[in-house]
Design an enzyme around this catalytic site. Sequence first.
Site, PDB file in Angstrom:
ATOM      1  N   GLY A  32     -16.277 -34.138  -8.308  1.00 25.60           N
ATOM      2  CA  GLY A  32     -17.104 -33.241  -7.514  1.00 25.60           C
ATOM      3  C   GLY A  32     -18.238 -32.629  -8.310  1.00 25.60           C
ATOM      4  N   THR A  34     -18.915 -29.514  -9.167  1.00 24.28           N
ATOM      5  CA  THR A  34     -18.584 -28.546 -10.216  1.00 24.28           C
ATOM      6  C   THR A  34     -18.154 -29.258 -11.484  1.00 24.28           C
ATOM      7  OG1 THR A  34     -17.931 -26.874  -8.587  1.00 24.28           O
ATOM      8  CG2 THR A  34     -17.110 -26.594 -10.832  1.00 24.28           C
ATOM      9  N   ASP A  83     -10.788 -28.838 -12.700  1.00 24.77           N
ATOM     10  CA  ASP A  83     -11.240 -29.386 -11.439  1.00 24.77           C
ATOM     11  C   ASP A  83     -11.662 -28.247 -10.525  1.00 24.77           C
ATOM     12  OD1 ASP A  83     -11.883 -31.318  -9.604  1.00 24.77           O
ATOM     13  OD2 ASP A  83      -9.819 -31.940  -9.182  1.00 24.77           O
ATOM     14  N   ALA A  85     -12.342 -26.932  -6.226  1.00 19.25           N
ATOM     15  CA  ALA A  85     -11.597 -26.895  -4.969  1.00 19.25           C
ATOM     16  C   ALA A  85     -12.578 -26.627  -3.842  1.00 19.25           C
ATOM     17  CB  ALA A  85     -10.516 -25.824  -4.997  1.00 19.25           C
ATOM     18  N   GLY A  97     -10.301 -32.398  -2.228  1.00 19.93           N
ATOM     19  CA  GLY A  97     -10.461 -33.750  -1.715  1.00 19.93           C
ATOM     20  C   GLY A  97     -11.657 -33.958  -0.820  1.00 19.93           C
ATOM     21  N   GLU A 105      -6.856 -36.933  -8.637  1.00 22.04           N
ATOM     22  CA  GLU A 105      -6.875 -35.570  -9.183  1.00 22.04           C
ATOM     23  C   GLU A 105      -5.460 -35.025  -9.309  1.00 22.04           C
ATOM     24  OE1 GLU A 105     -11.256 -34.295  -7.359  1.00 22.04           O
ATOM     25  OE2 GLU A 105      -9.414 -33.735  -6.316  1.00 22.04           O
TER      26      GLU A 105
END
Length: 215
Positions: A32, A34, A83, A85, A97, A105
Amino acid sequence: MGAREEDREKAAAADAAAGLVDDGMLVALGSGSTVALVAAALGARGSRARFAAASPATATAATTAGLSLVDAASTGRYDLALDGADQVAADGWAIKGGGGAHTRERILIAAADRFVCVVGSSKLVDRLSWPVPLELQPFALAATLERLPRATLRDAPPTADGGVLADLDADLTDPGALAARLDATPGVIDHGLFAPDVVRELLVAHGDEVELLAR
């Protein structure tokens, strides 16, 4: 919150996340926008850690940043997983997701000694409300969708492992019960609900200030 403010918070959180990585560590990176910023921040710091990437896009971001990648297939444990969210609720449940990499992940997060979820303040919500991302087995897909009448297939290519992406419009009053039902549904490879015992640490940006919250 405007898009510019969200981007500023995302960058602040990503830079703080890069500061958690020490040279010599084995680190799992999710996927993603971030995480792409985390990779760039690590590259700017000249990180000499080694990294596994949950998606081809993250692998590209990491190599572009000059980071050293390991083969996830032959790496058993990681010191840290980082990760983002899509939403994190007050009760600790999270939805991940949106980018479709939630299966990989989850595997990397489970293999890490520590997982830190990196978000801007706009991702914090009172309760979950997004559709739940699904990765489905392409074999007998119609039969799987019969069991999930409120699931909608995404107009998206297959995942890196050949799965089919969908989004489930579901009642999220009891995320734990829904997660258990999805776990038990044949044809569902994985879903995007992550439990509070997984999302124990949050690195949250509020404007330019970043705080580490531990549950």
